[in-house]
Motif scaffolding. Structure first.
Motif, PDB file in Angstrom:
ATOM      1  N   LEU A 162       0.822  -1.205   0.000  1.00 52.47           N
ATOM      2  CA  LEU A 162       0.000   0.000   0.000  1.00 52.47           C
ATOM      3  C   LEU A 162       0.860   1.261   0.000  1.00 52.47           C
ATOM      4  CD1 LEU A 162      -2.743  -1.098   2.554  1.00 52.47           C
ATOM      5  CD2 LEU A 162      -3.132  -0.563   0.140  1.00 52.47           C
ATOM      6  N   ARG A 163       1.905   1.257   0.792  1.00 51.97           N
ATOM      7  CA  ARG A 163       2.787   2.424   0.852  1.00 51.97           C
ATOM      8  C   ARG A 163       3.543   2.607  -0.468  1.00 51.97           C
ATOM      9  NH1 ARG A 163       1.825   0.785   5.767  1.00 51.97           N
ATOM     10  NH2 ARG A 163       1.663   2.278   7.476  1.00 51.97           N
ATOM     11  N   GLU A 164       3.927   1.495  -1.072  1.00 47.26           N
ATOM     12  CA  GLU A 164       4.592   1.583  -2.374  1.00 47.26           C
ATOM     13  C   GLU A 164       3.643   2.144  -3.426  1.00 47.26           C
ATOM     14  OE1 GLU A 164       6.199  -2.229  -3.419  1.00 47.26           O
ATOM     15  OE2 GLU A 164       7.462  -2.333  -1.610  1.00 47.26           O
ATOM     16  N   LEU A 165       2.392   1.691  -3.408  1.00 50.13           N
ATOM     17  CA  LEU A 165       1.404   2.210  -4.354  1.00 50.13           C
ATOM     18  C   LEU A 165       1.191   3.702  -4.139  1.00 50.13           C
ATOM     19  CD1 LEU A 165      -1.327  -0.600  -4.371  1.00 50.13           C
ATOM     20  CD2 LEU A 165       0.043   0.153  -6.321  1.00 50.13           C
ATOM     21  N   ALA A 166       1.067   4.112  -2.889  1.00 53.60           N
ATOM     22  CA  ALA A 166       0.858   5.532  -2.584  1.00 53.60           C
ATOM     23  C   ALA A 166       2.020   6.370  -3.100  1.00 53.60           C
ATOM     24  CB  ALA A 166       0.696   5.725  -1.074  1.00 53.60           C
ATOM     25  N   ASP A 167       3.234   5.874  -2.916  1.00 53.29           N
ATOM     26  CA  ASP A 167       4.421   6.603  -3.388  1.00 53.29           C
ATOM     27  C   ASP A 167       4.460   6.655  -4.916  1.00 53.29           C
ATOM     28  OD1 ASP A 167       5.207   7.016  -0.793  1.00 53.29           O
ATOM     29  OD2 ASP A 167       6.650   5.357  -0.752  1.00 53.29           O
ATOM     30  N   GLU A 168       4.062   5.558  -5.548  1.00 55.41           N
ATOM     31  CA  GLU A 168       4.061   5.502  -7.015  1.00 55.41           C
ATOM     32  C   GLU A 168       3.079   6.521  -7.592  1.00 55.41           C
ATOM     33  OE1 GLU A 168       3.247   1.473  -8.186  1.00 55.41           O
ATOM     34  OE2 GLU A 168       5.008   0.690  -7.131  1.00 55.41           O
ATOM     35  N   TYR A 169       1.872   6.587  -7.009  1.00 52.63           N
ATOM     36  CA  TYR A 169       0.869   7.531  -7.506  1.00 52.63           C
ATOM     37  C   TYR A 169       1.358   8.971  -7.364  1.00 52.63           C
ATOM     38  CZ  TYR A 169      -2.234   3.466  -7.073  1.00 52.63           C
ATOM     39  OH  TYR A 169      -2.805   2.230  -7.174  1.00 52.63           O
ATOM     40  N   THR A 170       2.034   9.251  -6.252  1.00 51.45           N
ATOM     41  CA  THR A 170       2.557  10.596  -6.037  1.00 51.45           C
ATOM     42  C   THR A 170       3.661  10.917  -7.035  1.00 51.45           C
ATOM     43  OG1 THR A 170       2.011  10.536  -3.677  1.00 51.45           O
ATOM     44  CG2 THR A 170       3.682  12.127  -4.378  1.00 51.45           C
ATOM     45  N   ALA A 171       4.563   9.963  -7.233  1.00 55.81           N
ATOM     46  CA  ALA A 171       5.674  10.167  -8.155  1.00 55.81           C
ATOM     47  C   ALA A 171       5.187  10.359  -9.589  1.00 55.81           C
ATOM     48  CB  ALA A 171       6.639   8.980  -8.084  1.00 55.81           C
ATOM     49  N   GLN A 172       4.088   9.681  -9.931  1.00 54.34           N
ATOM     50  CA  GLN A 172       3.544   9.770 -11.288  1.00 54.34           C
ATOM     51  C   GLN A 172       2.652  10.998 -11.469  1.00 54.34           C
ATOM     52  OE1 GLN A 172       1.509   6.019 -11.669  1.00 54.34           O
ATOM     53  NE2 GLN A 172       3.402   4.831 -11.573  1.00 54.34           N
ATOM     54  N   GLY A 173       2.347  11.690 -10.370  1.00 52.27           N
ATOM     55  CA  GLY A 173       1.486  12.865 -10.461  1.00 52.27           C
ATOM     56  C   GLY A 173       0.067  12.524 -10.852  1.00 52.27           C
ATOM     57  N   ARG A 174      -0.422  11.373 -10.391  1.00 52.64           N
ATOM     58  CA  ARG A 174      -1.780  10.954 -10.738  1.00 52.64           C
ATOM     59  C   ARG A 174      -2.818  11.895 -10.127  1.00 52.64           C
ATOM     60  NH1 ARG A 174      -1.308   5.601 -12.620  1.00 52.64           N
ATOM     61  NH2 ARG A 174      -3.414   5.923 -13.422  1.00 52.64           N
ATOM     62  N   GLY A 175      -4.024  11.878 -10.669  1.00 51.88           N
ATOM     63  CA  GLY A 175      -5.090  12.749 -10.184  1.00 51.88           C
ATOM     64  C   GLY A 175      -5.724  12.242  -8.908  1.00 51.88           C
ATOM     65  N   PHE A 176      -5.318  11.067  -8.463  1.00 51.57           N
ATOM     66  CA  PHE A 176      -5.830  10.506  -7.216  1.00 51.57           C
ATOM     67  C   PHE A 176      -4.643  10.102  -6.352  1.00 51.57           C
ATOM     68  CE2 PHE A 176      -5.427   7.153 -10.347  1.00 51.57           C
ATOM     69  CZ  PHE A 176      -4.719   6.180  -9.672  1.00 51.57           C
ATOM     70  N   GLU A 177      -4.938   9.854  -5.085  1.00 47.09           N
ATOM     71  CA  GLU A 177      -3.904   9.396  -4.161  1.00 47.09           C
ATOM     72  C   GLU A 177      -4.476   8.338  -3.242  1.00 47.09           C
ATOM     73  OE1 GLU A 177      -2.570  12.518  -1.609  1.00 47.09           O
ATOM     74  OE2 GLU A 177      -4.572  13.375  -1.405  1.00 47.09           O
ATOM     75  N   LEU A 178      -3.601   7.562  -2.658  1.00 44.50           N
ATOM     76  CA  LEU A 178      -3.994   6.514  -1.714  1.00 44.50           C
ATOM     77  C   LEU A 178      -3.569   6.984  -0.334  1.00 44.50           C
ATOM     78  CD1 LEU A 178      -5.191   3.692  -1.426  1.00 44.50           C
ATOM     79  CD2 LEU A 178      -2.919   2.741  -1.867  1.00 44.50           C
ATOM     80  N   ARG A 179      -4.548   7.118   0.558  1.00 40.41           N
ATOM     81  CA  ARG A 179      -4.246   7.679   1.881  1.00 40.41           C
ATOM     82  C   ARG A 179      -4.854   6.839   2.995  1.00 40.41           C
ATOM     83  NH1 ARG A 179      -6.513  12.811   3.092  1.00 40.41           N
ATOM     84  NH2 ARG A 179      -7.837  12.924   1.262  1.00 40.41           N
ATOM     85  N   VAL A 180      -4.247   6.962   4.185  1.00 40.52           N
ATOM     86  CA  VAL A 180      -4.805   6.355   5.399  1.00 40.52           C
ATOM     87  C   VAL A 180      -5.689   7.400   6.060  1.00 40.52           C
ATOM     88  CG1 VAL A 180      -4.317   5.337   7.652  1.00 40.52           C
ATOM     89  CG2 VAL A 180      -2.738   4.965   5.758  1.00 40.52           C
ATOM     90  N   VAL A 181      -6.973   7.085   6.187  1.00 45.81           N
ATOM     91  CA  VAL A 181      -7.934   7.987   6.822  1.00 45.81           C
ATOM     92  C   VAL A 181      -8.881   7.156   7.673  1.00 45.81           C
ATOM     93  CG1 VAL A 181      -9.842   9.574   6.444  1.00 45.81           C
ATOM     94  CG2 VAL A 181      -7.820   9.723   5.004  1.00 45.81           C
ATOM     95  N   ALA A 182      -9.142   7.620   8.884  1.00 44.02           N
ATOM     96  CA  ALA A 182     -10.075   6.924   9.793  1.00 44.02           C
ATOM     97  C   ALA A 182      -9.692   5.469   9.994  1.00 44.02           C
ATOM     98  CB  ALA A 182     -11.511   7.035   9.276  1.00 44.02           C
ATOM     99  N   GLY A 183      -8.389   5.202  10.051  1.00 44.91           N
ATOM    100  CA  GLY A 183      -7.907   3.867  10.354  1.00 44.91           C
ATOM    101  C   GLY A 183      -7.806   2.918   9.179  1.00 44.91           C
ATOM    102  N   GLY A 184      -8.072   3.375   7.968  1.00 48.26           N
ATOM    103  CA  GLY A 184      -7.996   2.486   6.814  1.00 48.26           C
ATOM    104  C   GLY A 184      -7.533   3.207   5.560  1.00 48.26           C
ATOM    105  N   TRP A 185      -7.344   2.447   4.490  1.00 51.67           N
ATOM    106  CA  TRP A 185      -6.849   2.978   3.217  1.00 51.67           C
ATOM    107  C   TRP A 185      -7.988   3.165   2.229  1.00 51.67           C
ATOM    108  CZ3 TRP A 185      -1.660   4.048   2.045  1.00 51.67           C
ATOM    109  CH2 TRP A 185      -0.738   3.665   3.032  1.00 51.67           C
ATOM    110  N   ARG A 186      -7.890   4.246   1.437  1.00 45.89           N
ATOM    111  CA  ARG A 186      -8.902   4.501   0.408  1.00 45.89           C
ATOM    112  C   ARG A 186      -8.335   5.471  -0.621  1.00 45.89           C
ATOM    113  NH1 ARG A 186     -15.205   6.334   1.485  1.00 45.89           N
ATOM    114  NH2 ARG A 186     -15.939   5.871  -0.610  1.00 45.89           N
ATOM    115  N   PHE A 187      -8.869   5.385  -1.839  1.00 49.60           N
ATOM    116  CA  PHE A 187      -8.483   6.334  -2.883  1.00 49.60           C
ATOM    117  C   PHE A 187      -9.184   7.666  -2.651  1.00 49.60           C
ATOM    118  CE2 PHE A 187      -7.711   2.412  -5.490  1.00 49.60           C
ATOM    119  CZ  PHE A 187      -6.360   2.636  -5.695  1.00 49.60           C
ATOM    120  N   TYR A 188      -8.473   8.752  -2.874  1.00 50.15           N
ATOM    121  CA  TYR A 188      -9.023  10.091  -2.766  1.00 50.15           C
ATOM    122  C   TYR A 188      -8.535  10.930  -3.936  1.00 50.15           C
ATOM    123  CZ  TYR A 188     -10.394   9.027   2.021  1.00 50.15           C
ATOM    124  OH  TYR A 188     -10.986   8.455   3.120  1.00 50.15           O
ATOM    125  N   THR A 189      -9.344  11.918  -4.301  1.00 47.95           N
ATOM    126  CA  THR A 189      -8.908  12.869  -5.317  1.00 47.95           C
ATOM    127  C   THR A 189      -7.725  13.653  -4.773  1.00 47.95           C
ATOM    128  OG1 THR A 189     -11.164  13.119  -6.150  1.00 47.95           O
ATOM    129  CG2 THR A 189      -9.593  14.878  -6.690  1.00 47.95           C
TER     130      THR A 189
END
Length: 200
Positions: free
Chosen positions: A41-68
């Protein structure tokens, strides 16, 4: 399930979740260890950030989810709202702030802090899933309220400890009573609400 490539499997599951998914739950359904899932999950989150994607993967309220990604929120807002107002009223924002910072708290206590009756606004916040009942006050039997995980999710918070400090938002020129929440930061979970006119 272990024969599936982990990262694409995580992406597929996270595309359909209704609420943030915990690492433990994802590990169980994908038949992997929590450590493997956490690392992926952390690798995916870093990849999305590095690629400048329009969404991101974040930990919110104790879990992971895609966010704009925040930079692209205006595009999503324009598409979803299409010119319609979808914000909470000032009365609802103030009430939600009181609950967030004073929880668990009764309706009468919220009304006392705001200086107006908040019953109508509290009903709206309950209906929208931003607050929930949290037992009764031992002395009076009054129902207590607290914010929900949905509130954390909409605010992008991991937990209540990430709520901003109130001090920077309080008036400097006058002393503010500890129970006063004047000047609290405005919360905007992008929820639709008609203006409350029933307050006294």
């Amino acid at each position: 399930m272990s024969e599936l490539d982990l990262k694409p499997a995580l992406e597929a599951v996270l595309m359909v979740v209704d609420e943030p998914a915990t690492e433990a739950h994802l590990a169980k359904v994908l038949d992997r260890t929590p450590r493997e899932v956490a690392d992926a999950l952390r690798e995916l989150a870093d990849e999305y950030t590095a690629q400048g994607r329009g969404f991101e993967l974040r930990v919110v309220a104790g879990g992971w989810r895609f966010y704009t990604r925040a930079a692209y929120a205006p595009a999503v807002e324009a598409f979803v709202l299409d010119g319609q107002q979808a914000r909470l009223t000032q009365a609802a924002l103030e009430t939600l702030a009181v609950v967030a910072y004073r929880q668990p708290v009764s309706r009468s206590r919220v009304s006392a802090v705001r200086g107006v009756n908040c019953d109508g606004v509290m009903r709206t916040l309950l209906q929208r899933g931003l607050v929930e009942e949290a037992g009764a006050e031992p002395e009076t039997g009054a129902i207590l309220y607290r914010t929900t995980n949905y509130f954390l999710e909409r605010m992008g918070l991991r937990g209540l400890d990430e709520l901003p400090e109130l001090a920077p938002f309080l008036p400097e020129a006058e002393a503010v009573e500890p129970d006063s929440l004047e000047g609290v930061p405005s919360f905007d979970p992008d929820e639709d609400e008609t203006d409350e006119t029933t307050e006294d």
